[in-house]
Motif scaffolding. Structure first.
Motif, PDB file in Angstrom:
ATOM      1  N   LEU A   1       0.828  -1.207   0.000  1.00 16.72           N
ATOM      2  CA  LEU A   1       0.000   0.000   0.000  1.00 16.72           C
ATOM      3  C   LEU A   1       0.862   1.257   0.000  1.00 16.72           C
ATOM      4  CD1 LEU A   1      -2.798   1.329   0.197  1.00 16.72           C
ATOM      5  CD2 LEU A   1      -2.608   1.132   2.696  1.00 16.72           C
ATOM      6  N   VAL A   2       1.931   1.257   0.795  1.00 13.95           N
ATOM      7  CA  VAL A   2       2.825   2.411   0.839  1.00 13.95           C
ATOM      8  C   VAL A   2       3.507   2.605  -0.508  1.00 13.95           C
ATOM      9  CG1 VAL A   2       4.905   3.341   1.915  1.00 13.95           C
ATOM     10  CG2 VAL A   2       3.166   2.239   3.329  1.00 13.95           C
ATOM     11  N   PHE A   3       3.942   1.499  -1.134  1.00 12.87           N
ATOM     12  CA  PHE A   3       4.573   1.622  -2.451  1.00 12.87           C
ATOM     13  C   PHE A   3       3.581   2.137  -3.481  1.00 12.87           C
ATOM     14  CE2 PHE A   3       5.766   0.097  -6.625  1.00 12.87           C
ATOM     15  CZ  PHE A   3       7.107   0.426  -6.697  1.00 12.87           C
ATOM     16  N   PHE A   4       2.343   1.680  -3.424  1.00 10.47           N
ATOM     17  CA  PHE A   4       1.345   2.158  -4.373  1.00 10.47           C
ATOM     18  C   PHE A   4       1.097   3.656  -4.204  1.00 10.47           C
ATOM     19  CE2 PHE A   4      -3.134   3.191  -5.170  1.00 10.47           C
ATOM     20  CZ  PHE A   4      -3.188   2.949  -6.534  1.00 10.47           C
ATOM     21  N   CYS A   5       1.038   4.128  -2.960  1.00 13.81           N
ATOM     22  CA  CYS A   5       0.866   5.569  -2.724  1.00 13.81           C
ATOM     23  C   CYS A   5       2.041   6.358  -3.294  1.00 13.81           C
ATOM     24  CB  CYS A   5       0.712   5.835  -1.230  1.00 13.81           C
ATOM     25  SG  CYS A   5      -0.814   5.188  -0.510  1.00 13.81           S
ATOM     26  N   GLY A   6       3.250   5.837  -3.087  1.00 15.35           N
ATOM     27  CA  GLY A   6       4.414   6.512  -3.638  1.00 15.35           C
ATOM     28  C   GLY A   6       4.431   6.501  -5.157  1.00 15.35           C
ATOM     29  N   LEU A   7       4.054   5.374  -5.755  1.00 13.89           N
ATOM     30  CA  LEU A   7       4.010   5.285  -7.215  1.00 13.89           C
ATOM     31  C   LEU A   7       2.968   6.240  -7.785  1.00 13.89           C
ATOM     32  CD1 LEU A   7       5.012   3.812  -9.773  1.00 13.89           C
ATOM     33  CD2 LEU A   7       3.182   2.151  -9.407  1.00 13.89           C
ATOM     34  N   ASN A   8       1.830   6.342  -7.133  1.00 18.73           N
ATOM     35  CA  ASN A   8       0.806   7.271  -7.580  1.00 18.73           C
ATOM     36  C   ASN A   8       1.282   8.714  -7.483  1.00 18.73           C
ATOM     37  OD1 ASN A   8      -2.123   7.767  -8.357  1.00 18.73           O
ATOM     38  ND2 ASN A   8      -2.007   8.900  -6.440  1.00 18.73           N
ATOM     39  N   GLU A   9       2.050   9.021  -6.446  1.00 19.02           N
ATOM     40  CA  GLU A   9       2.575  10.383  -6.281  1.00 19.02           C
ATOM     41  C   GLU A   9       3.603  10.705  -7.363  1.00 19.02           C
ATOM     42  OE1 GLU A   9       2.289  13.945  -4.102  1.00 19.02           O
ATOM     43  OE2 GLU A   9       1.137  12.087  -4.015  1.00 19.02           O
ATOM     44  N   VAL A  10       4.465   9.752  -7.680  1.00 21.80           N
ATOM     45  CA  VAL A  10       5.448   9.959  -8.750  1.00 21.80           C
ATOM     46  C   VAL A  10       4.746  10.131 -10.091  1.00 21.80           C
ATOM     47  CG1 VAL A  10       7.420   8.958  -9.950  1.00 21.80           C
ATOM     48  CG2 VAL A  10       7.218   8.690  -7.493  1.00 21.80           C
ATOM     49  N   MET A  11       3.691   9.356 -10.325  1.00 25.05           N
ATOM     50  CA  MET A  11       2.953   9.479 -11.573  1.00 25.05           C
ATOM     51  C   MET A  11       2.258  10.830 -11.676  1.00 25.05           C
ATOM     52  SD  MET A  11      -0.066   7.058 -13.163  1.00 25.05           S
ATOM     53  CE  MET A  11      -1.323   7.854 -12.187  1.00 25.05           C
ATOM     54  N   LEU A  12       1.746  11.358 -10.565  1.00 23.38           N
ATOM     55  CA  LEU A  12       1.111  12.671 -10.575  1.00 23.38           C
ATOM     56  C   LEU A  12       2.107  13.764 -10.949  1.00 23.38           C
ATOM     57  CD1 LEU A  12      -1.222  12.551  -7.429  1.00 23.38           C
ATOM     58  CD2 LEU A  12      -1.896  12.547  -9.828  1.00 23.38           C
TER      59      LEU A  12
ATOM     60  N   LEU B   1     -11.717  15.735 -11.720  1.00 27.36           N
ATOM     61  CA  LEU B   1     -11.950  14.593 -12.603  1.00 27.36           C
ATOM     62  C   LEU B   1     -10.637  14.020 -13.125  1.00 27.36           C
ATOM     63  CD1 LEU B   1     -13.987  12.811 -14.085  1.00 27.36           C
ATOM     64  CD2 LEU B   1     -14.044  14.528 -15.917  1.00 27.36           C
ATOM     65  N   GLU B   2      -9.661  14.868 -13.410  1.00 24.99           N
ATOM     66  CA  GLU B   2      -8.364  14.381 -13.875  1.00 24.99           C
ATOM     67  C   GLU B   2      -7.644  13.599 -12.786  1.00 24.99           C
ATOM     68  OE1 GLU B   2      -6.289  17.804 -15.173  1.00 24.99           O
ATOM     69  OE2 GLU B   2      -7.348  17.943 -17.097  1.00 24.99           O
ATOM     70  N   ARG B   3      -7.706  14.086 -11.553  1.00 25.32           N
ATOM     71  CA  ARG B   3      -7.060  13.364 -10.450  1.00 25.32           C
ATOM     72  C   ARG B   3      -7.723  12.005 -10.229  1.00 25.32           C
ATOM     73  NH1 ARG B   3      -6.423  18.122  -5.827  1.00 25.32           N
ATOM     74  NH2 ARG B   3      -5.682  19.764  -7.239  1.00 25.32           N
ATOM     75  N   VAL B   4      -9.041  11.966 -10.305  1.00 26.75           N
ATOM     76  CA  VAL B   4      -9.749  10.692 -10.133  1.00 26.75           C
ATOM     77  C   VAL B   4      -9.392   9.730 -11.261  1.00 26.75           C
ATOM     78  CG1 VAL B   4     -12.023   9.618 -10.072  1.00 26.75           C
ATOM     79  CG2 VAL B   4     -11.626  11.742  -8.824  1.00 26.75           C
ATOM     80  N   ALA B   5      -9.322  10.237 -12.496  1.00 24.54           N
ATOM     81  CA  ALA B   5      -8.976   9.373 -13.635  1.00 24.54           C
ATOM     82  C   ALA B   5      -7.561   8.823 -13.496  1.00 24.54           C
ATOM     83  CB  ALA B   5      -9.117  10.167 -14.938  1.00 24.54           C
ATOM     84  N   LEU B   6      -6.622   9.642 -13.027  1.00 21.85           N
ATOM     85  CA  LEU B   6      -5.255   9.164 -12.837  1.00 21.85           C
ATOM     86  C   LEU B   6      -5.182   8.113 -11.745  1.00 21.85           C
ATOM     87  CD1 LEU B   6      -3.245  12.512 -13.106  1.00 21.85           C
ATOM     88  CD2 LEU B   6      -3.318  10.662 -14.769  1.00 21.85           C
ATOM     89  N   ALA B   7      -5.898   8.357 -10.642  1.00 27.34           N
ATOM     90  CA  ALA B   7      -5.873   7.398  -9.540  1.00 27.34           C
ATOM     91  C   ALA B   7      -6.511   6.067  -9.942  1.00 27.34           C
ATOM     92  CB  ALA B   7      -6.593   7.986  -8.324  1.00 27.34           C
ATOM     93  N   VAL B   8      -7.630   6.121 -10.669  1.00 25.47           N
ATOM     94  CA  VAL B   8      -8.313   4.893 -11.096  1.00 25.47           C
ATOM     95  C   VAL B   8      -7.462   4.121 -12.101  1.00 25.47           C
ATOM     96  CG1 VAL B   8     -10.327   4.005 -12.319  1.00 25.47           C
ATOM     97  CG2 VAL B   8     -10.608   5.785 -10.592  1.00 25.47           C
TER      98      VAL B   8
END
Length: 306
Positions: A149-160, A187-194
């Protein structure tokens, strides 16, 4: 009248065509960053397995294919390392605010550099994923749910950050005629997260741990062989590439920890502020009353009438 009608038609066209196309394009191009991690993990697993069987992968004899094969990992390592380090620095140095996240980015490359970086990464990921596949041979490193879960949060932050620094300037300069400072929508943030979560559940959660699994497996096998007979005929040394993969994985984990801690602090500050405002509603009302009275008194002295 015709000019007004033309402007209305242009706004309606942008609302119906440009905005959805911009959302889809931005989301797909942002996925290049997690796909780069996927490709690096597959290359690491393939290199380790070929070293065990002492059989190099079959390659085409063309000069162009050889250049692409050896430059792809270098381009990806440079791009992924740079954006990951930048994300960690911003996470450690920026304040906890609820303002526009684009305003907290002090440095953004020129649109030409963003175009070049996006083009090179897209070519590298496309050619690399086409020539590699897991085939069920995945070098895993067992991690619990919290670590993933921590890695996924970090990966999502790097992708943002990849989206805000590289992808969005390119898309905006192409579709919106130079309007680079457009605000990021919910909407863009939700699309990126999904999209990131879907890719994680489909492929990344099973293969991404090869970034650390190869180095740990090499170390475990080396210790096991040395303990048994002391004669090691297989190259199991942890090389520079294995160390960089290990370093990238744990940097993303650190980014995820920083993001979770800052998010928890931000949420706690909101709760404390709301609790304080509920406990002292009279203080706020009296402050408003005093300010109103002082302004009326000033108007009376200045003989100002409405």
């Amino acid at each position: 009248m015709s000019m007004a009608g033309g402007g209305k038609w242009q706004r309606e066209t942008e609302q119906l065509v440009v905005k959805p196309f911009r959302l889809v394009t931005t989301t797909l191009l942002s996925l290049l960053l997690p796909l780069s991690f996927l490709l690096l993990s597959r290359l690491s697993s393939a290199s380790f397995l070929f070293s065990l069987i002492k059989s190099p992968p079959q390659t085409d004899s063309s000069f162009l294919f050889s250049i692409l094969r050896y430059t792809n990992p270098a381009i990806l390592y440079v791009a992924v390392s740079a954006i990951s380090v930048y994300t960690l620095v911003l996470g450690l140095t920026t304040k906890i605010t609820a303002s526009d996240p684009n305003s907290s980015i002090p440095f953004s490359p020129h649109v030409t550099m963003a175009w070049l970086t996006l083009f090179l990464v897209q070519i590298s990921v496309g050619l690399g994923l086409e020539g590699t596949s897991s085939n069920g041979l995945i070098i895993r490193s067992e991690r619990n749910f919290l670590s993933r879960l921590v890695f996924f949060c970090g990966l999502n932050e790097v992708m943002l950050l990849w989206c805000r620094v590289i992808v969005r300037p390119v898309v905006n300069s192409t579709l919106i005629s130079g309007q680079h400072g457009r605000e990021e929508t919910v909407l863009e943030r939700v699309a990126l997260a999904v999209s990131c979560g879907t890719l994680w559940w489909w492929k990344l959660r099973d293969e991404i741990e090869a970034l650390v699994g190869v180095a740990e497996t090499k170390r475990a096998l080396l210790l096991l062989l040395l303990a048994n007979d002391g004669n090691v005929n297989v190259s199991l040394d942890v090389g520079t590439t294995d160390f960089v993969n290990w370093w990238l994985y744990y940097m993303v984990v650190m980014i995820g920890m920083v993001r979770i801690v800052k998010g928890s602090l931000w949420f706690g500050m909101i709760l404390l502020f709301e609790q304080g405002s509920r406990r002292n509603p009279r203080g706020n009302a009296s402050a408003t009353h005093v300010s109103t009275t002082s302004s009326v008194h000033y108007d009376a002295e200045g003989d100002t009438k409405v």
